[in-house]
Design an enzyme around this catalytic site. Sequence first.
Site, PDB file in Angstrom:
ATOM      1  N   CYS A 119       1.317   7.610  -1.672  1.00 49.29           N
ATOM      2  CA  CYS A 119       1.652   6.979  -0.395  1.00 49.29           C
ATOM      3  C   CYS A 119       1.663   7.974   0.756  1.00 49.29           C
ATOM      4  O   CYS A 119       1.443   7.600   1.913  1.00 49.29           O
ATOM      5  CB  CYS A 119       3.031   6.322  -0.463  1.00 49.29           C
ATOM      6  SG  CYS A 119       3.148   4.926  -1.573  1.00 49.29           S
ATOM      7  N   HIS A 162       2.240  -2.799  -3.311  1.00 55.19           N
ATOM      8  CA  HIS A 162       0.959  -2.162  -3.003  1.00 55.19           C
ATOM      9  C   HIS A 162       0.318  -1.718  -4.319  1.00 55.19           C
ATOM     10  O   HIS A 162       1.016  -1.354  -5.270  1.00 55.19           O
ATOM     11  CB  HIS A 162       1.129  -0.933  -2.106  1.00 55.19           C
ATOM     12  CG  HIS A 162       1.307  -1.248  -0.660  1.00 55.19           C
ATOM     13  ND1 HIS A 162       2.045  -0.454   0.195  1.00 55.19           N
ATOM     14  CD2 HIS A 162       0.818  -2.257   0.108  1.00 55.19           C
ATOM     15  CE1 HIS A 162       2.016  -0.962   1.416  1.00 55.19           C
ATOM     16  NE2 HIS A 162       1.281  -2.056   1.383  1.00 55.19           N
TER      17      HIS A 162
END
Length: 209
Positions: free
Chosen positions: A200, A104
Amino acid sequence: VFTANAAIVLDGKALLSRFRHPERKPEEPVFADALQEQAGLDAVEALPGDIIQEGAGDCIWDSYRGQFWMGCGPRSDRAAADVVADYFAVECVALELADPSFYHLDTAFCALPTGDVIYYPQAFSTAARGAIEERVAPTQRIALDRAEASQFSANALSFDHCLVLSSCTDTLRARIEERGFTVLATPLHAFLKSGGSACCLTLRLDHRS
């Protein structure tokens, strides 16, 4: 717990994520229900067709430049950048991720409100590094080495000139502090075991273009 992957949010609008792997697909309706009930959001929409895009963890808002940076390859489709640009009416720069350890964008990239960017250059393809270097001046680039990147030092959250992250070397701390930030290192090792850290764990709902 990694709520950054729920959606992309800007100007009171949310674009829901669609996960690539079946293990995370059960999260989609949970996130959708939560955001539909969230006060302050004017619109919550799904991605068109079968396009894959895994939320704000793979699409980072850069308030200084008024644009999104979107990771593509491992988890999100390149085509999603055009969808994001159309939906939010802002530029979305696609960056191809080239190292499987950094799947990511937020594992290897952090855009600070001062215009500075913390990133791990080797996480990106040659073309992606070129796109970053074209838009970010050399004095604004804070490049991580492999050890710093592996600690997810780029997976950080900034607000009010504070930067929250799990771990930080003395050298990196000095480079961030000289830009006027207070560095707040907090132990998030349990989350690191699952492949995430400070960024996150958050989904900002207050970003404005």
